[in-house]
Structures are given as structure tokens and as C-alpha cells.
Design an enzyme around this catalytic site. Sequence first.
Site, PDB file in Angstrom:
ATOM      1  N   GLY A   1       0.826  -1.214   0.000  1.00 49.24           N
ATOM      2  CA  GLY A   1       0.000   0.000   0.000  1.00 49.24           C
ATOM      3  C   GLY A   1       0.853   1.253   0.000  1.00 49.24           C
ATOM      4  N   PHE A   2       0.190   2.367   0.182  1.00 53.66           N
ATOM      5  CA  PHE A   2       0.860   3.673   0.109  1.00 53.66           C
ATOM      6  C   PHE A   2       1.961   3.806   1.181  1.00 53.66           C
ATOM      7  CE2 PHE A   2       0.211   8.119   1.918  1.00 53.66           C
ATOM      8  CZ  PHE A   2       1.250   8.674   1.182  1.00 53.66           C
TER       9      PHE A   2
ATOM     10  N   ASP B   1       0.478  -8.761   1.818  1.00 51.52           N
ATOM     11  CA  ASP B   1      -0.562  -7.847   1.341  1.00 51.52           C
ATOM     12  C   ASP B   1      -1.511  -8.624   0.432  1.00 51.52           C
ATOM     13  OD1 ASP B   1      -1.950  -5.655  -0.099  1.00 51.52           O
ATOM     14  OD2 ASP B   1      -0.489  -4.387   0.906  1.00 51.52           O
ATOM     15  N   ASN B   2      -2.809  -8.397   0.590  1.00 55.75           N
ATOM     16  CA  ASN B   2      -3.779  -9.097  -0.274  1.00 55.75           C
ATOM     17  C   ASN B   2      -4.139  -8.284  -1.513  1.00 55.75           C
ATOM     18  OD1 ASN B   2      -5.481  -7.120   0.644  1.00 55.75           O
ATOM     19  ND2 ASN B   2      -6.973  -8.489   1.589  1.00 55.75           N
TER      20      ASN B   2
ATOM     21  N   GLY C   1      -3.676  -2.216  -2.259  1.00 56.35           N
ATOM     22  CA  GLY C   1      -2.254  -2.074  -2.601  1.00 56.35           C
ATOM     23  C   GLY C   1      -1.969  -2.557  -4.013  1.00 56.35           C
TER      24      GLY C   1
ATOM     25  N   LEU D   1       0.381  -2.402   9.061  1.00 53.16           N
ATOM     26  CA  LEU D   1      -0.297  -1.322   8.339  1.00 53.16           C
ATOM     27  C   LEU D   1      -1.521  -1.813   7.572  1.00 53.16           C
ATOM     28  CD1 LEU D   1       2.930   0.355   6.890  1.00 53.16           C
ATOM     29  CD2 LEU D   1       1.653   1.102   8.858  1.00 53.16           C
TER      30      LEU D   1
ATOM     31  N   THR E   1     -12.006  -6.638   8.714  1.00 50.06           N
ATOM     32  CA  THR E   1     -10.584  -6.571   8.351  1.00 50.06           C
ATOM     33  C   THR E   1      -9.800  -5.896   9.474  1.00 50.06           C
ATOM     34  OG1 THR E   1     -11.003  -6.491   5.991  1.00 50.06           O
ATOM     35  CG2 THR E   1      -8.935  -5.522   6.726  1.00 50.06           C
TER      36      THR E   1
ATOM     37  N   TYR F   1     -15.081   3.238  11.361  1.00 44.09           N
ATOM     38  CA  TYR F   1     -13.624   3.230  11.147  1.00 44.09           C
ATOM     39  C   TYR F   1     -12.916   3.681  12.433  1.00 44.09           C
ATOM     40  CZ  TYR F   1      -9.085   4.376   8.940  1.00 44.09           C
ATOM     41  OH  TYR F   1      -7.749   4.444   8.609  1.00 44.09           O
TER      42      TYR F   1
ATOM     43  N   LYS G   1     -10.455   1.307  14.679  1.00 43.66           N
ATOM     44  CA  LYS G   1      -9.059   1.663  14.978  1.00 43.66           C
ATOM     45  C   LYS G   1      -8.852   1.812  16.492  1.00 43.66           C
ATOM     46  CE  LYS G   1      -6.827   1.738  11.091  1.00 43.66           C
ATOM     47  NZ  LYS G   1      -5.594   0.959  10.904  1.00 43.66           N
TER      48      LYS G   1
HETATM   49  P1  NAD Z   1      -3.387   1.597   1.734  1.00 45.51           P
HETATM   50  O1  NAD Z   1      -4.800   1.224   1.398  1.00 45.51           O
HETATM   51  O2  NAD Z   1      -2.533   2.082   0.641  1.00 45.51           O
HETATM   52  O3  NAD Z   1      -2.655   0.416   2.502  1.00 45.51           O
HETATM   53  C1  NAD Z   1      -3.318  -0.627   3.193  1.00 45.51           C
HETATM   54  C2  NAD Z   1      -2.776  -1.938   2.646  1.00 45.51           C
HETATM   55  O4  NAD Z   1      -3.328  -3.016   3.379  1.00 45.51           O
HETATM   56  C3  NAD Z   1      -3.141  -2.154   1.175  1.00 45.51           C
HETATM   57  O5  NAD Z   1      -1.970  -2.463   0.441  1.00 45.51           O
HETATM   58  C4  NAD Z   1      -4.118  -3.331   1.210  1.00 45.51           C
HETATM   59  O6  NAD Z   1      -4.056  -4.103   0.025  1.00 45.51           O
HETATM   60  C5  NAD Z   1      -3.631  -4.071   2.459  1.00 45.51           C
HETATM   61  N1  NAD Z   1      -4.649  -4.927   3.075  1.00 45.51           N
HETATM   62  C6  NAD Z   1      -5.924  -4.606   3.402  1.00 45.51           C
HETATM   63  N2  NAD Z   1      -6.534  -5.663   3.964  1.00 45.51           N
HETATM   64  C7  NAD Z   1      -5.617  -6.669   4.019  1.00 45.51           C
HETATM   65  C8  NAD Z   1      -5.655  -8.010   4.495  1.00 45.51           C
HETATM   66  N3  NAD Z   1      -6.771  -8.527   5.033  1.00 45.51           N
HETATM   67  N4  NAD Z   1      -4.537  -8.770   4.373  1.00 45.51           N
HETATM   68  C9  NAD Z   1      -3.412  -8.260   3.814  1.00 45.51           C
HETATM   69  N5  NAD Z   1      -3.321  -6.996   3.351  1.00 45.51           N
HETATM   70  C10 NAD Z   1      -4.414  -6.214   3.456  1.00 45.51           C
HETATM   71  O7  NAD Z   1      -3.498   2.711   2.884  1.00 45.51           O
HETATM   72  P2  NAD Z   1      -2.348   3.530   3.638  1.00 45.51           P
HETATM   73  O8  NAD Z   1      -2.735   4.943   3.507  1.00 45.51           O
HETATM   74  O9  NAD Z   1      -1.008   3.080   3.228  1.00 45.51           O
HETATM   75  O10 NAD Z   1      -2.634   3.101   5.153  1.00 45.51           O
HETATM   76  C11 NAD Z   1      -1.751   2.274   5.912  1.00 45.51           C
HETATM   77  C12 NAD Z   1      -2.190   2.276   7.361  1.00 45.51           C
HETATM   78  O11 NAD Z   1      -2.154   3.601   7.878  1.00 45.51           O
HETATM   79  C13 NAD Z   1      -3.616   1.772   7.605  1.00 45.51           C
HETATM   80  O12 NAD Z   1      -3.648   0.995   8.783  1.00 45.51           O
HETATM   81  C14 NAD Z   1      -4.418   3.039   7.789  1.00 45.51           C
HETATM   82  O13 NAD Z   1      -5.579   2.847   8.586  1.00 45.51           O
HETATM   83  C15 NAD Z   1      -3.404   3.944   8.452  1.00 45.51           C
HETATM   84  N6  NAD Z   1      -3.705   5.374   8.230  1.00 45.51           N
HETATM   85  C16 NAD Z   1      -3.348   5.994   7.065  1.00 45.51           C
HETATM   86  C17 NAD Z   1      -3.608   7.352   6.904  1.00 45.51           C
HETATM   87  C18 NAD Z   1      -3.222   8.131   5.653  1.00 45.51           C
HETATM   88  O14 NAD Z   1      -3.303   9.358   5.648  1.00 45.51           O
HETATM   89  N7  NAD Z   1      -2.771   7.488   4.582  1.00 45.51           N
HETATM   90  C19 NAD Z   1      -4.245   8.090   7.934  1.00 45.51           C
HETATM   91  C20 NAD Z   1      -4.601   7.400   9.076  1.00 45.51           C
HETATM   92  C21 NAD Z   1      -4.304   6.064   9.231  1.00 45.51           C
END
Ligand code: NAD
Length: 345
Positions: A21-22, A42-43, A47, A84, A103, A165, A169
Site C-alpha cells: 500500500g501507500f 498484502d492481499n 495495494g 499497516l 478486516t 472506522y 481503529k
Molecule cells: P493503503 O490502502 O494504501 O494500505 C493498506 C494496505 O493493506 C493495502 O496495500 C491493502 O491491500 C492491504 N490490506 C488490506 N486488507 C488486508 C488483508 N486482510 N490482508 C493483507 N493486506 C491487506 O493505505 P495507507 O494509507 O497506506 O494506510 C496504511 C495504514 O495507515 C492503515 O492501517 C491506515 O488505517 C493507516 N492510516 C493511514 C492514513 C493516511 O493518511 N494514509 C491516515 C490514518 C491512518
Amino acid sequence: MPETTHPESRARRSLVTGGAGFIGSHLSERLLARGDRVTVIDNLSTGRTRNLPDHPRLRFIEADLHEALHALGPGEVFDEIYHLAAAVGVGLVMKDPVAAIRTNIEQTIALLEFAAGRSAPGAASCGIPTLIASSSEVYGKSAKSPYSEGDDVTYGPTTVSRWSYAYSKGIDEYLALSYGIQRGLPVVIARFFNTVGPRQVGDYGMVLPRFVEAALGGKPLRVHGEGRQSRCFCDIADVVDALPKLMTNPACRGGVFNVGSDRSISIRELAELVIRLTGSGSSIELVPYSEAYPPGFEDLADRRPDLRKIRGAIGFEPRKSLENTIRDVAGWLSTSGKVDQGHRL
Ligand code: NAD
């Protein structure tokens, strides 16, 4: 990025869940650069494999987290875990709340059980040190600003799915802290505020990539409400710099830390800035909340972190300007195939 080797005789072994993911992909790159052997699970629900570098010390396991953890043999040990993986963002949660809640809670339980049940050979601690990604959503709709880690929180009713959400969390945080207390697992919780940078996609409502994509495509930037609501945006490079420091500082164990920038900008100003920096001819379109979201949606006027705790713990200071992040995001979107009509910067 220059490579630095870990001073110990063997490379550190890190597990990054949600690593395609990001945030996870940038973190994986950072860990590779310091010499780690990195395993990503990662699933690919949100991502992408193309987020990950082709690197001899990177192993990618495409699977649901609980299945992948179950399949890892007893000989598989890690020195650090960064959790993450999640269904991310209010937009995705409102689309499929059952899957998102499951999830966020079930995968975290599976991960904590795994971490508590194994230790790296020779490690003094019980279980594998684990960082859990949480969110500023945990602060709910508190009117207080800035948000401090010890603040009381106020959520909307459970009949409004937008808050699920935040609850999910919050439960993740409770779980992690409880594994720390009851099972001695070394845990640290990072409460991310808006993190921005290349590879973030606007598909589930993330505002900055959505604005930049519209500006580059010459389409209107859709601002919800009057655009007076403000947010703080922190560059991904600053965020992934902080995470290994939170992990390795023993004083951070059992703690919750805001991770983000404390510089606010209104969403209207953000739209104007994106248009100016991309040289776009796009207009700004104000969209009533009733059109943008299902009934009962509440937005928050201001969401700003108090950074005193993380500054004191690891000397965290966001360095990259929002202007430079917007340029990076625009450069990435222009080459990623997400923008139909090329727009020169
Ligand atoms: P993202 O969606 O890019 O990354 C999440 C990743 O988790 C993805 O690659 C997705 O494919 C993977 N995923 C989801 N369910 C899964 C599972 N059951 N098994 C395996 N992989 C799984 O989002 P992100 O922005 O990179 O967020 C990463 C973390 O940071 C998350 O926990 C999110 O809640 C937290 N977060 C991010 C932000 C932000 O501004 N980007 C803000 C608050 C919290």
C-alpha cells in the site's frame, strides 16, 4: 537512496503488513535502505505490486494477513513488525462496513497473536516488537484542537457507519495495549494524521491525490461544503522516517503517538494551491455534503495533532513542505497512467 548496513552481524528481519500500500511501500523501501530483510504481506485489496521495488532482500507474500501468518513456519522469525494492513479511510468503510470492520479487527487480532507467540532468538523481550498503525479518526468529533494523545474522545452514534472506522481503529489500539499489558508484547501505536505523497490514490476519497488528478486532467476540483474545514498534511518521507525510530526507542513501548504535521490548511486553500502549482485551468466546484455523502455524514472543522509527545520521544519534526509534496504527487500521477490528459508542470 544510499544503503546502510545494520551494525549487527546479520540483517534485521522486518515484517510489513499492508506493505504494497501507500505508507507500507515507502516504509519497506526505507527498511531495505537501512539493510533489513523485508517480508511484505498484502492481499492487494487496495495495494499494488508495482508499489514495491524489485530487491533481493524483499519477499512479497500475496495473501490475506491471517492466512499468511498461519502459513509461516515456526522457523520464520522477525525482529520487528509494522502492522499497516487495514481497510483504509471513511469512504471505503462506508461502502462495505462489514468487510472493513472485520478486516481492521480480525487481522489485528491475528497479527498480535502471531507477534506475542514468537520471539526473535536472543531477544530479551517476550514476543516480536510491533508497531500498530492507527488513525486520527480515533479522536472522533472532539471540538478541541490540537488533539493530544490523552484526550477524551466523542463519537457519533453506531447507527452512522462513518464512525465505525474510528471505533475499529480504537479497538485495534485497545487490543495492542492489552497484549502489551497482559502478554508483555512490546507495542507502539502510531496515530497517523493525513499522510500524503506519491502512490496514494484518490479512489476512496483521499483528498490530495483526488485534487491533483482533477487539476492535471483539467477537471473541476470538487470541494465538499464551503471548503472551510482544515486539515494538516504530512509528507510520506517524514512519516516513514519516524516509524523505525518509534519502534526502536524503548521509551516508546506501550505508548500512543500522533504522527503528522501540525500546519493547517483549509480544503478550499488546498484546492487553490494545487491549481496554482500544477498551472491548471481547472475550476473549484463546491459540492454540498448531502450530495457527496450518505445522510448522517459529519465532517470535522479542524483536525490538528499536538506533536509534543513525539517531538519529545524521537525529535520528530516534519520537514517537507506541502508545496513540494504536491509537486511530487503531480509528477507521480503524470507518469503513473492515472491521468488521461498529460499536463505539463
Ligand atoms: P493503503 O490502502 O494504501 O494500505 C493498506 C494496505 O493493506 C493495502 O496495500 C491493502 O491491500 C492491504 N490490506 C488490506 N486488507 C488486508 C488483508 N486482510 N490482508 C493483507 N493486506 C491487506 O493505505 P495507507 O494509507 O497506506 O494506510 C496504511 C495504514 O495507515 C492503515 O492501517 C491506515 O488505517 C493507516 N492510516 C493511514 C492514513 C493516511 O493518511 N494514509 C491516515 C490514518 C491512518
